[in-house]
Design a protein around this motif. Structure first.
Motif, PDB file in Angstrom:
ATOM      1  N   GLY A  40      -7.940 -13.520   4.876  1.00 11.47           N
ATOM      2  CA  GLY A  40      -8.483 -12.262   4.350  1.00 11.47           C
ATOM      3  C   GLY A  40      -9.686 -12.525   3.462  1.00 11.47           C
ATOM      4  N   ASN A  63      -3.933 -14.796   1.247  1.00 14.52           N
ATOM      5  CA  ASN A  63      -4.479 -13.640   0.530  1.00 14.52           C
ATOM      6  C   ASN A  63      -4.503 -12.362   1.381  1.00 14.52           C
ATOM      7  N   ALA A  64      -4.653 -12.509   2.698  1.00 14.50           N
ATOM      8  CA  ALA A  64      -4.819 -11.310   3.549  1.00 14.50           C
ATOM      9  C   ALA A  64      -3.673 -10.343   3.314  1.00 14.50           C
ATOM     10  N   GLY A  65      -4.012  -9.086   3.139  1.00 13.22           N
ATOM     11  CA  GLY A  65      -2.977  -8.094   2.897  1.00 13.22           C
ATOM     12  C   GLY A  65      -3.471  -6.730   3.303  1.00 13.22           C
ATOM     13  N   THR A 101       1.863  -8.370   8.519  1.00 15.50           N
ATOM     14  CA  THR A 101       0.627  -8.938   7.956  1.00 15.50           C
ATOM     15  C   THR A 101       0.883  -9.607   6.606  1.00 15.50           C
ATOM     16  N   SER A 132       0.568 -11.905  -4.286  1.00 16.17           N
ATOM     17  CA  SER A 132       1.607 -10.873  -4.288  1.00 16.17           C
ATOM     18  C   SER A 132       1.077  -9.669  -5.063  1.00 16.17           C
ATOM     19  N   SER A 133       1.948  -8.965  -5.743  1.00 18.08           N
ATOM     20  CA  SER A 133       1.501  -7.783  -6.495  1.00 18.08           C
ATOM     21  C   SER A 133       2.587  -7.346  -7.470  1.00 18.08           C
ATOM     22  N   LEU A 175      -8.489  -2.340  -0.348  1.00 17.53           N
ATOM     23  CA  LEU A 175      -7.054  -2.261  -0.037  1.00 17.53           C
ATOM     24  C   LEU A 175      -6.541  -0.832   0.162  1.00 17.53           C
TER      25      LEU A 175
END
Ligand SMILES: NC(=O)c1ccc[n+]([C@@H]2O[C@H](COP(=O)([O-])OP(=O)(O)OC[C@H]3O[C@@H](n4cnc5c(N)ncnc54)[C@H](OP(=O)(O)O)[C@@H]3O)[C@@H](O)[C@H]2O)c1
Length: 289
Positions: free
Chosen positions: A16, A96-98, A117, A145-146, A210
């Motif tokens: 990403g 990192n791709a999200g 994903t 993550s988040s 995002l």
């Protein structure tokens, strides 16, 4: 010229990396002398990312582009195979791709899109690249993550996860971000006593693409409300870069960070039983142990 740069001789892969936090991360790693593999799914965006990274790091900077839609496991496998042919070691892997798709959809392989994903892809890619990470001697796996994981919960039943009736885009995203932490914890546990570390992070509330597609009106409203609080992608990439490069965390593994410091997670994210159950589910769904 690059011989004196801190990351010269190291190879880093950033998924990403065509926009947002990933693009800044790839650019900074290249500026510090790493050979950088940029993974994106859109060839035009990838070409623009390459140009902007080389503008910052110099035209000779060793930056390679790989175009793969990582929501499909067949593509994750193809990427891993291509890398195994081309490189002999991988020092830094940045998952990192999200995506926050905003509406329900299944991939053609039959997985809910954010689960595929945000979780299955990093699970599969990391496992497939372990021989290259191992060959580096000291390697780091960093997974973005988040803070959204606090409201996440892992649904073990794929049928339930794949049901449009039960779907909420926010929950689906939060669940996948909880999976990032549980995956990191289990990976760190399994890689204990090897030279590979695994850590994850919350990058902050970052002004990126995002939430921008805003396929749901609620998502659009959320984005406009949150926008004044958002930081730049440059700032949002700092914790990723810290975990990928700082000597302070060379031996730290299985931790969750925010603002380049260890941070609290939900109790669920620290549950060892959940972590090993998720690993089992992921192995079944990907066919990769
Ligand atoms: N922004 C925030 O406030 C925030 C907060 C917490 C966590 N995060 C996490 O930060 C990470 C980076 O997101 P971002 O905020 O920088 O968003 P972004 O600007 O939308 O970047 C996401 C990147 O992932 C790529 N991507 C999405 N689906 C893909 C797929 N199927 N195959 C390959 N690449 C794919 C995107 O490619 P395209 O450019 O082609 O779409 C893009 O390069 C994500 O994991 C996200 O969950 C972000």
């Amino acid at each position: 010229m690059t011989a004196s740069l801190p990351l010269s001789g190291k190879t880093a892969l950033v998924t990403g990396a065509t926009s947002g936090i990933g693009l800044v991360t790839a650019r900074e790693l290249a500026r510090q002398g790493a050979r950088v593999i940029v993974v994106g799914r859109d060839a035009d965006k990838a070409a623009r990312a390459l140009a902007s990274i080389q503008l910052a790091a110099g035209p000779e900077a060793p930056v390679h582009v790989k175009c793969y839609d990582l929501s499909l496991l067949q593509n994750v496998r193809a990427l891993a195979e291509e890398l195994q042919q081309e490189i002999s070691q991988l020092d830094i892997l940045i998952n990192n791709a999200g995506i926050m798709p905003g509406r329900f959809s299944l991939t053609e392989e039959g997985h809910e899109l954010s689960w595929a994903t945000n979780h299955l892809a990093p699970y599969a890619l990391t496992n497939l690249l372990l021989p290259l990470l191992d060959a580096a001697g000291q390697a780091r796996v960093v997974t973005v993550s988040s803070v959204a994981h606090w409201v996440g919960e892992i649904e073990p039943d794929r049928e339930v996860r794949n049901s449009p009736d039960k779907y909420s885009w926010l929950t689906a995203y939060a669940d996948s971000k909880l999976a990032n932490i549980l995956f990191t914890n289990e990976l760190a546990h399994r890689l204990d006593l090897t030279g590979i570390t695994a850590n994850c992070l919350h990058p902050g509330l970052v002004d990126t693409g995002l939430m921008r597609p805003g396929t749901s009106p609620v998502m659009k409203a959320l984005w406009w409300t949150a926008r004044p609080l958002m930081v730049s992608p440059e700032r949002g990439a700092q914790t990723t870069l810290y975990l990928a490069t700082s000597p302070e965390v060379a031996r730290v593994s299985g931790r969750y960070f925010a603002d380049s410091r260890p941070a609290r997670t939900s109790a669920r994210a620290q549950n060892r039983t959940e972590a090993s159950r998720l690993w089992r589910i992921s192995a079944e769904e990907t066919g990769i142990e």
